[in-house]
Design an enzyme around this catalytic site. Structure first.
Site, short mmCIF file in Angstrom:
data_model
loop_
_atom_site.label_atom_id
_atom_site.label_comp_id
_atom_site.label_asym_id
_atom_site.label_seq_id
_atom_site.Cartn_x
_atom_site.Cartn_y
_atom_site.Cartn_z
N GLY A 50 69.73 33.52 17.63
CA GLY A 50 69.41 34.42 16.52
C GLY A 50 69.41 33.62 15.23
O GLY A 50 70.10 32.60 15.12
N GLN A 55 69.48 32.27 6.24
CA GLN A 55 69.84 30.98 6.82
C GLN A 55 68.73 29.94 6.67
O GLN A 55 68.93 28.77 6.98
CB GLN A 55 70.18 31.13 8.31
N CYS A 95 77.94 30.07 14.61
CA CYS A 95 76.83 30.33 13.70
C CYS A 95 76.14 29.01 13.38
O CYS A 95 76.81 28.00 13.16
CB CYS A 95 77.38 30.95 12.41
N LEU A 96 74.81 29.03 13.36
CA LEU A 96 74.06 27.81 13.07
C LEU A 96 74.38 27.27 11.68
O LEU A 96 74.20 26.08 11.41
CB LEU A 96 72.55 28.06 13.19
N HIS A 138 75.64 40.46 14.18
CA HIS A 138 75.90 39.19 13.47
C HIS A 138 74.80 38.94 12.44
O HIS A 138 75.08 38.55 11.30
CB HIS A 138 75.97 38.06 14.51
N GLU A 139 73.54 39.21 12.82
CA GLU A 139 72.42 38.95 11.91
C GLU A 139 72.38 39.96 10.75
O GLU A 139 72.08 39.59 9.63
CB GLU A 139 71.08 38.98 12.67
N HIS A 142 74.67 38.78 8.25
CA HIS A 142 74.08 37.71 7.43
C HIS A 142 73.29 38.30 6.26
O HIS A 142 73.36 37.82 5.14
CB HIS A 142 73.11 36.86 8.25
#
Ligand code: CO
Length: 183
Positions: A50, A55, A95-96, A138-139, A142
């Protein structure tokens, strides 16, 4: 020609900023389609499941997700949780934007999300798997400027890295991206 997208790293301020919704015209625009496609390829390159627009430096409510459920990449614009199960589960997340950091996060097990697609149509998605439900949550976080470390009951890996970032240092990263729960 614009540069290829890259992942914005913690503690960049854009990750702490609530994103604005996209208008219908913007959902339908070539620019949004191109951004989504580039986000999907970046997500796959980074071995994530995702990726949210902030991001990649875009403060808008758009996310791409591939829950490895055979549905391929999904693009969700202006997503909103419309239903969440009473039952919650605590799972390790990463997380990226915080490579190397992991923590235990408690969230509703299953959710239903309303969103708009790139044709400007409203969709309702009943997330059939705990993984898809978790990624969407999670997104959406963000896009509200919330990171999993804010919700984590316990940081399981990368405590040192997190402390370095919080002190304003730039730690040297030598961590391959693992493949699960990196969103
Ligand atoms: Co993330």
């Amino acid at each position: 020609m614009s540069l290829p997208l890259s992942v914005v790293m913690y503690p960049n301020n854009i990750l702490r900023t609530a994103c604005r919704a996209l208008s219908k015209d913007e959902m339908l625009s070539k620019k949004t389609r191109k951004l989504s496609q580039e986000m999907v390829s970046l997500m796959y390159r980074a071995k994530g499941i995702g990726l949210a627009a902030p991001q990649v430096g875009a403060s808008i409510r758009l996310t791409v997700i591939d829950a490895e459920d055979g549905e391929g990449a999904r693009v969700l614009v202006n997503p909103e949780i419309v239903k969440a199960s009473y039952k919650k589960e605590t799972i390790e997340e990463g997380c990226l934007s915080l490579p190397g950091v992991f923590g235990m996060v408690k969230r509703p097990l299953l959710i239903t999300v309303a969103f708009w697609d790139l044709e400007g149509k409203k969709q309702i998605l009943k997330c059939s798997s705990p993984l898809l439900s978790r990624i969407v949550q999670h997104e959406i976080d963000h896009m509200d400027g919330v990171l999993f470390v804010d919700r984590a009951k316990r940081i399981t890996k990368g405590k040192k890295l997190l402390a370095q970032w919080d002190r304003g240092e730039t730690p040297l990263l030598d961590i391959p991206y693992p493949s699960t729960y990196i969103v």
